[in-house]
Design an enzyme around this catalytic site. Structure first.
Site, PDB file in Angstrom:
ATOM      1  N   LYS A 162     -16.508   3.629 -17.777  1.00  0.00           N
ATOM      2  CA  LYS A 162     -16.291   2.498 -16.858  1.00  0.00           C
ATOM      3  C   LYS A 162     -17.642   1.887 -16.523  1.00  0.00           C
ATOM      4  O   LYS A 162     -18.588   2.593 -16.165  1.00  0.00           O
ATOM      5  CB  LYS A 162     -15.614   3.019 -15.600  1.00  0.00           C
ATOM      6  CG  LYS A 162     -15.612   2.045 -14.440  1.00  0.00           C
ATOM      7  CD  LYS A 162     -14.713   2.584 -13.353  1.00  0.00           C
ATOM      8  CE  LYS A 162     -14.973   1.933 -12.029  1.00  0.00           C
ATOM      9  NZ  LYS A 162     -14.056   2.381 -10.994  1.00  0.00           N
TER      10      LYS A 162
HETATM   11  C1  R5P Z   1     -16.941   3.245  -8.205  1.00  0.00           C
HETATM   12  O1  R5P Z   1     -17.080   4.299  -8.727  1.00  0.00           O
HETATM   13  C2  R5P Z   1     -15.974   3.008  -7.139  1.00  0.00           C
HETATM   14  O2  R5P Z   1     -15.572   4.211  -6.745  1.00  0.00           O
HETATM   15  C3  R5P Z   1     -14.817   2.116  -7.593  1.00  0.00           C
HETATM   16  O3  R5P Z   1     -13.853   2.837  -8.287  1.00  0.00           O
HETATM   17  C4  R5P Z   1     -15.287   1.010  -8.459  1.00  0.00           C
HETATM   18  O4  R5P Z   1     -16.368   0.379  -7.885  1.00  0.00           O
HETATM   19  C5  R5P Z   1     -14.187   0.018  -8.839  1.00  0.00           C
HETATM   20  O5  R5P Z   1     -13.755  -0.684  -7.786  1.00  0.00           O
HETATM   21  P1  R5P Z   1     -14.181  -2.191  -7.519  1.00  0.00           P
HETATM   22  O6  R5P Z   1     -13.396  -3.012  -8.509  1.00  0.00           O
HETATM   23  O7  R5P Z   1     -13.806  -2.429  -6.116  1.00  0.00           O
HETATM   24  O8  R5P Z   1     -15.658  -2.310  -7.791  1.00  0.00           O
END
Ligand code: R5P
Length: 263
Positions: A174
């Site tokens: 990710k």
């Molecule tokens: C990152 O590890 C956070 O825990 C979230 O899962 C990540 O940032 C994704 O969420 P957002 O789309 O709000 O950035």
């Protein structure tokens, strides 16, 4: 890949499209009661039917998610730091494999902090989880570039982080979208999902989703740009339209507006 690992992967990445809409609701593990995620049950329940997978901690899973829920779960297993602590990158493993199996997770997720003081520690944790994941048939998702490292969000840094995660054996990586994103994708042999980052307009978030997919990401792991929207369900439906139906950003935004109006 062993049967169990393949089966779990297919719960996260849908075999019919090869894509994934993951709903990230793990923010509280270092941010506390984030705006619009104060009551996780309220946030998650209406969105769950439209997410292929939900990414969260075991505490929120147990307290706020109906176990009869159809969707798959990716369990965040790294943490131990907070936004007000000394260094967000100083994470360790907070949930063991036995627990992930007991909770019937389809995957586990941890953050790696390449370029930080804790780079080695987090990369060794990834290696340990991958070894354990291979033993137990559990896919591992490596989250790159959170916290201070976010400031370095360019293709060179993200390509480095993603490639290292894939080399260590992460089954999914990710990361964030950036200019020259195709360079990040081309250099990473593992499938990539894109995080949304801080809230932007729905139009911008859908454009980001479309650019990510058209440049090779297999999906999104999106949080705030869905549940901090005034219309979270229309938003996740619009995101799905891009990810699973190859809609353009305009088509998705038109759908969002129509659904938001008819609410
Ligand atoms: C990152 O590890 C956070 O825990 C979230 O899962 C990540 O940032 C994704 O969420 P957002 O789309 O709000 O950035």
């Amino acid at each position: 890949m062993d049967w169990g690992l393949k089966n779990r992967m297919s719960k996260i990445i849908k075999p019919d499209t090869g894509r994934s809409v993951m709903l990230a609701v793990d923010h509280g593990y270092f941010l506390g009661p984030t705006s619009r995620l104060e009551d996780p049950k309220k946030t998650i329940s209406p969105l769950a039917p439209y997410a292929d997978s939900i990414m969260l901690t075991r505490g929120v899973l147990r307290s706020s998610v109906d176990p009869s829920l159809f969707n798959s779960v990716v369990l965040r297993v790294s943490g131990g730091t907070s936004i007000i602590g000394e260094d967000l990158a100083n994470e360790g493993i907070i949930t063991c494999m036995e627990e992930a199996l007991r909770l019937n997770a389809s995957g586990i997720a941890l953050s790696i902090f390449v370029g930080s003081k804790y780079e080695r520690q987090t990369l060794l944790s990834l290696a340990e989880l991958v070894d354990s994941g291979e033993r137990h048939g559990m896919p591992v998702l490596a989250v790159t570039a959170v916290g201070k490292e976010l400031g370095k969000r360019d293709a060179r840094f993200l390509a480095l982080s993603c490639r290292i995660a894939a080399e260590i054996g992460a089954h999914i990586v990710k990361t964030y979208y950036c200019d020259d994103f195709e360079k990040v994708v081309d250099g990473c042999p593992a499938p990539i999902v894109v995080a949304g980052g801080p809230k932007m307009t729905e139009k911008e978030a859908l454009e980001l989703t479309h650019k990510s997919i058209s440049k090779g990401a297999i999906g999104v792991d999106m949080g705030r740009n869905i549940w901090q929207s005034e219309h979270p369900v229309p938003m996740i439906k619009a995101v799905r339209k891009i990810v699973h139906e190859d809609a353009t950003a305009k088509e998705a935004y038109d759908l969002f507006k129509k659904l938001a109006k008819n609410k």
